[in-house]
Design a protein around this motif. Structure first.
Motif, PDB file in Angstrom:
ATOM      1  N   LYS A 346       0.936  -1.367  -0.022  1.00 51.06           N
ATOM      2  CA  LYS A 346      -0.096   0.027   0.185  1.00 51.06           C
ATOM      3  C   LYS A 346       0.666   1.277   0.016  1.00 51.06           C
ATOM      4  CE  LYS A 346      -3.777  -2.111   2.372  1.00 51.06           C
ATOM      5  NZ  LYS A 346      -4.857  -2.151   3.502  1.00 51.06           N
ATOM      6  N   GLY A 347       1.959   1.268  -0.506  1.00 50.95           N
ATOM      7  CA  GLY A 347       2.817   2.334  -0.871  1.00 50.95           C
ATOM      8  C   GLY A 347       3.541   2.926   0.399  1.00 50.95           C
ATOM      9  N   ASP A 348       3.734   1.983   1.411  1.00 48.46           N
ATOM     10  CA  ASP A 348       4.350   2.544   2.888  1.00 48.46           C
ATOM     11  C   ASP A 348       5.760   2.715   2.700  1.00 48.46           C
ATOM     12  OD1 ASP A 348       5.524  -0.149   2.724  1.00 48.46           O
ATOM     13  OD2 ASP A 348       4.385  -0.899   4.658  1.00 48.46           O
ATOM     14  N   GLY A 349       6.586   2.380   1.427  1.00 45.02           N
ATOM     15  CA  GLY A 349       8.063   2.694   1.352  1.00 45.02           C
ATOM     16  C   GLY A 349       8.699   1.591   1.678  1.00 45.02           C
ATOM     17  N   SER A 350       8.139   0.419   2.087  1.00 48.37           N
ATOM     18  CA  SER A 350       9.121  -0.686   2.378  1.00 48.37           C
ATOM     19  C   SER A 350       9.230  -1.614   1.218  1.00 48.37           C
ATOM     20  CB  SER A 350       8.278  -1.448   3.621  1.00 48.37           C
ATOM     21  OG  SER A 350       6.896  -2.106   3.085  1.00 48.37           O
ATOM     22  N   THR A 351       8.498  -1.515  -0.016  1.00 45.74           N
ATOM     23  CA  THR A 351       8.843  -2.624  -0.978  1.00 45.74           C
ATOM     24  C   THR A 351       9.074  -1.645  -2.189  1.00 45.74           C
ATOM     25  OG1 THR A 351       7.442  -4.005   0.297  1.00 45.74           O
ATOM     26  CG2 THR A 351       7.723  -4.348  -2.199  1.00 45.74           C
ATOM     27  N   MET A 352       9.840  -2.293  -3.153  1.00 44.43           N
ATOM     28  CA  MET A 352      10.043  -1.685  -4.397  1.00 44.43           C
ATOM     29  C   MET A 352      10.197  -2.847  -5.586  1.00 44.43           C
ATOM     30  SD  MET A 352      10.197   0.796  -6.421  1.00 44.43           S
ATOM     31  CE  MET A 352      10.088   1.786  -5.161  1.00 44.43           C
ATOM     32  N   ILE A 353       9.648  -2.858  -6.763  1.00 43.80           N
ATOM     33  CA  ILE A 353       9.803  -3.616  -7.827  1.00 43.80           C
ATOM     34  C   ILE A 353      10.136  -2.924  -8.824  1.00 43.80           C
ATOM     35  CG2 ILE A 353       8.431  -5.344  -9.214  1.00 43.80           C
ATOM     36  CD1 ILE A 353       8.360  -5.898  -6.099  1.00 43.80           C
ATOM     37  N   LEU A 354      11.507  -3.371  -9.556  1.00 40.42           N
ATOM     38  CA  LEU A 354      12.348  -2.724 -10.572  1.00 40.42           C
ATOM     39  C   LEU A 354      12.335  -3.891 -11.626  1.00 40.42           C
ATOM     40  CD1 LEU A 354      14.427  -2.378  -7.757  1.00 40.42           C
ATOM     41  CD2 LEU A 354      14.840  -0.581  -9.168  1.00 40.42           C
ATOM     42  N   VAL A 355      11.926  -3.177 -12.803  1.00 42.05           N
ATOM     43  CA  VAL A 355      11.478  -3.972 -13.987  1.00 42.05           C
ATOM     44  C   VAL A 355      12.534  -3.592 -15.105  1.00 42.05           C
ATOM     45  CG1 VAL A 355       9.814  -4.756 -15.747  1.00 42.05           C
ATOM     46  CG2 VAL A 355       9.183  -3.999 -13.572  1.00 42.05           C
ATOM     47  N   CYS A 356      13.359  -4.438 -15.760  1.00 42.39           N
ATOM     48  CA  CYS A 356      14.128  -4.141 -16.890  1.00 42.39           C
ATOM     49  C   CYS A 356      14.238  -5.143 -18.249  1.00 42.39           C
ATOM     50  CB  CYS A 356      15.694  -3.997 -16.241  1.00 42.39           C
ATOM     51  SG  CYS A 356      16.780  -3.271 -17.615  1.00 42.39           S
ATOM     52  N   GLY A 357      14.278  -4.673 -19.227  1.00 37.48           N
ATOM     53  CA  GLY A 357      13.945  -5.560 -20.175  1.00 37.48           C
ATOM     54  C   GLY A 357      13.768  -4.904 -21.539  1.00 37.48           C
ATOM     55  N   THR A 358      13.168  -5.477 -22.660  1.00 33.33           N
ATOM     56  CA  THR A 358      12.713  -4.616 -23.786  1.00 33.33           C
ATOM     57  C   THR A 358      11.729  -3.788 -23.745  1.00 33.33           C
ATOM     58  OG1 THR A 358      11.551  -6.399 -24.616  1.00 33.33           O
ATOM     59  CG2 THR A 358      13.975  -6.716 -25.123  1.00 33.33           C
ATOM     60  N   ASP A 359      11.439  -2.960 -24.516  1.00 30.70           N
ATOM     61  CA  ASP A 359      10.288  -2.009 -24.322  1.00 30.70           C
ATOM     62  C   ASP A 359       8.996  -2.801 -24.269  1.00 30.70           C
ATOM     63  OD1 ASP A 359      11.907   0.134 -24.526  1.00 30.70           O
ATOM     64  OD2 ASP A 359      11.506   0.528 -26.659  1.00 30.70           O
ATOM     65  N   GLU A 398       1.351   0.045  -6.115  1.00 31.23           N
ATOM     66  CA  GLU A 398       1.288   1.573  -6.512  1.00 31.23           C
ATOM     67  C   GLU A 398       2.086   2.118  -7.326  1.00 31.23           C
ATOM     68  OE1 GLU A 398       0.205   3.671  -3.162  1.00 31.23           O
ATOM     69  OE2 GLU A 398      -1.577   2.139  -2.605  1.00 31.23           O
ATOM     70  N   GLU A 399       2.168   3.046  -8.098  1.00 32.40           N
ATOM     71  CA  GLU A 399       3.262   3.673  -8.683  1.00 32.40           C
ATOM     72  C   GLU A 399       4.318   3.817  -7.839  1.00 32.40           C
ATOM     73  OE1 GLU A 399       2.294   7.197 -10.829  1.00 32.40           O
ATOM     74  OE2 GLU A 399       0.742   6.143 -12.223  1.00 32.40           O
ATOM     75  N   SER A 400       4.398   4.212  -6.745  1.00 34.10           N
ATOM     76  CA  SER A 400       5.574   4.385  -5.853  1.00 34.10           C
ATOM     77  C   SER A 400       6.011   3.206  -5.593  1.00 34.10           C
ATOM     78  CB  SER A 400       5.192   5.126  -4.609  1.00 34.10           C
ATOM     79  OG  SER A 400       4.167   4.425  -3.553  1.00 34.10           O
ATOM     80  N   GLU A 401       5.745   2.117  -5.781  1.00 34.11           N
ATOM     81  CA  GLU A 401       6.110   0.641  -5.378  1.00 34.11           C
ATOM     82  C   GLU A 401       6.804   0.129  -6.803  1.00 34.11           C
ATOM     83  OE1 GLU A 401       3.646  -1.096  -1.839  1.00 34.11           O
ATOM     84  OE2 GLU A 401       2.563  -1.037  -3.699  1.00 34.11           O
ATOM     85  N   VAL A 402       6.861   0.852  -7.848  1.00 38.80           N
ATOM     86  CA  VAL A 402       7.321   0.130  -8.982  1.00 38.80           C
ATOM     87  C   VAL A 402       8.442   1.234  -9.639  1.00 38.80           C
ATOM     88  CG1 VAL A 402       6.818  -0.818 -11.428  1.00 38.80           C
ATOM     89  CG2 VAL A 402       5.318  -1.318  -9.448  1.00 38.80           C
ATOM     90  N   PHE A 403       9.613   0.566 -10.291  1.00 43.67           N
ATOM     91  CA  PHE A 403      10.229   1.361 -10.987  1.00 43.67           C
ATOM     92  C   PHE A 403      10.655   0.681 -12.251  1.00 43.67           C
ATOM     93  CE2 PHE A 403      14.305   3.306 -12.483  1.00 43.67           C
ATOM     94  CZ  PHE A 403      14.103   4.925 -12.388  1.00 43.67           C
ATOM     95  N   LYS A 404      10.582   1.465 -13.517  1.00 41.84           N
ATOM     96  CA  LYS A 404      10.958   0.933 -14.757  1.00 41.84           C
ATOM     97  C   LYS A 404      12.413   1.127 -15.107  1.00 41.84           C
ATOM     98  CE  LYS A 404       5.987   2.115 -15.886  1.00 41.84           C
ATOM     99  NZ  LYS A 404       5.328   3.106 -16.609  1.00 41.84           N
ATOM    100  N   TYR A 405      13.187   0.294 -15.032  1.00 39.80           N
ATOM    101  CA  TYR A 405      14.727   0.267 -15.209  1.00 39.80           C
ATOM    102  C   TYR A 405      15.156   0.562 -16.391  1.00 39.80           C
ATOM    103  CZ  TYR A 405      19.118   0.783 -12.546  1.00 39.80           C
ATOM    104  OH  TYR A 405      20.382   1.360 -12.056  1.00 39.80           O
TER     105      TYR A 405
END
Length: 405
Positions: A346-359, A398-405
């Motif tokens: 729920k966007g509490d800042g404890s979790t991050m998902i990073l994604v990397c690959g082709t477009d 949530e958007e704050s929990e995901v970063f498109k690397y």
């Protein structure tokens, strides 16, 4: 089977065209090593082109970052890492039919690749204009072409850095095959001179032993800003990494940095690595070793898009019996996310998902990455994260929990 090996001797102080000398030699599957000798006025590159073709270079503009008149000044004050400069190749290892690991030494008086050894690194490698990467008789590009690579080595590694590179085939309009502008194929064609030739060393390679090491021209890029900060460690308790193909390279560096952080702030790192076939899984040996060594802190799920239902199986278990490595099927699903990644918080800042690959891969998992308008000098605008879409939104992040690397 014979492979054609080209030895290119380029005078860095001359504006004349560089020519290639071709010869035949037997290929070898083991890494070729060279000593880290100091740079000189001439640079030698030993290259094997795509499909065994002769690698050749015709370039008038590519020059050394130093000259004899400024060598003493350069030794006293090395250029900052953000400036394009020479990095010498010392090791090369083929890890798949079209991918290789390359190790480069840092310039004198540089201990680490980046300025801050706690931050992830990325460099921009230049393919010199006039290089005929695919041996077509014509330059792959008449202008310099650059491509960014994230090293797989830990940011705090001293003296060297490692790149994972895929050598894409030449683009063909009729079948749409090939991409990357030739930079990957150029890098995979490089060979370091052998440091200790034997009686079995082909004469064509023995001639390269006394030559200066192969090298590239590259510049360190600015640290990547992830949701407002480049900081990686002491930031998230739970980290998920979603990689497709060579997208594993930057995420591998992130994983090692997080797991080696002495504070231990990040308690668990989960990797979901998607490939077409099992033989396409890059760095698998290293990943599996990390799973065992980290005793539950690092968990890996491999997913194969070509795998049949009956072939699904668990690949490995840790010593306690808890599954830390799995083999799954498909491009990805909400169910796979729930089994393989830390859950949303729920966007509490404890979790991050990073994604990397082709477009297309990033789009499927998290939605497309946008770009700001081009700059005044014609360069591409900076990347923009854009709204969170795709499977990760469907899974409740949530958007704050995901970063498109």
């Amino acid at each position: 089977r014979s492979a054609t090996i080209g030895i290119i001797v380029a005078s860095m102080l001359s504006s004349k065209f560089v020519t290639a000398i071709g010869s035949n030699a037997s290929p070898t599957s083991s890494p070729i090593m060279t000593s880290s000798s100091s740079s000189s006025a001439a640079t030698s590159t030993v290259g094997v082109g795509v499909s065994g073709t002769t690698f050749s270079l015709t370039n008038q503009n590519h020059r050394s970052s130093s000259s004899s008149s400024s060598s003493s000044t350069a030794a006293a004050s090395p250029p900052p890492p953000e400036v394009s400069q020479t990095y010498n190749l010392t090791h090369r290892h083929q890890i798949s039919p079209n991918s290789c690991l390359l190790r480069f030494t840092l310039p004198p008086q540089r201990s680490t690749l980046g300025l801050d050894p706690t931050l992830p690194t990325c460099i921009k490698v230049t393919l010199p204009g006039g290089t005929d990467v695919y041996n077509t008789g014509f330059p792959t590009s008449t202008k310099d072409v650059s491509k960014s690579y994230s090293p797989i080595s830990h940011p705090a590694t001293t003296g060297t850095f490692e790149l994972l590179v895929k050598g894409y085939p030449q683009f063909k309009e009729e079948d749409g095959v090939g991409t990357g502008g030739g930079v990957g194929a150029y890098l995979c064609s490089l060979r370091p001179p052998q440091s200790n030739p034997t009686e079995d060393t082909p004469s064509s390679l023995a001639a390269a032993v006394a030559a200066p090491p192969a090298s590239i021209i590259a510049a360190l890029k600015a640290p990547r800003i992830m949701h407002g900060s480049p900081t990686l460690t002491n930031r998230w308790k739970h980290v998920g990494l979603v990689a497709g193909g060579t997208g594993i390279a930057p995420l591998f560096q992130l994983a090692t940095a997080l797991l080696d952080d002495p504070s231990g702030y990040t308690t668990d790192v989960h990797l979901l690595f998607v490939n077409r076939k099992e033989e396409d899984i890059l760095l698998r040996d290293r990943l599996d070793e990390m799973v065992v060594a980290r005793e539950g802190r690092f968990r890996v799920t491999y997913s194969l898009t070509s795998l049949e239902e009956e072939e699904e199986e668990e690949a490995a278990n840790d010593s306690t019996g808890a599954v830390t490595t799995k083999l799954e099927k498909g491009r990805g699903s909400v169910s796979m996310i729930q089994k393989s990644l830390p859950p949303p918080t729920k966007g509490d800042g404890s979790t991050m998902i990073l994604v990397c690959g082709t477009d297309g891969f990033v789009d499927w998992w998290a939605g497309p990455v946008g770009r700001a308008p081009a700059t005044d000098d014609g360069k591409k605008g900076p990347k923009i994260q854009g709204p969170l879409l795709g499977l990760l939104r469907d899974a409740g992040y949530e958007e704050s929990e995901v970063f498109k690397y």
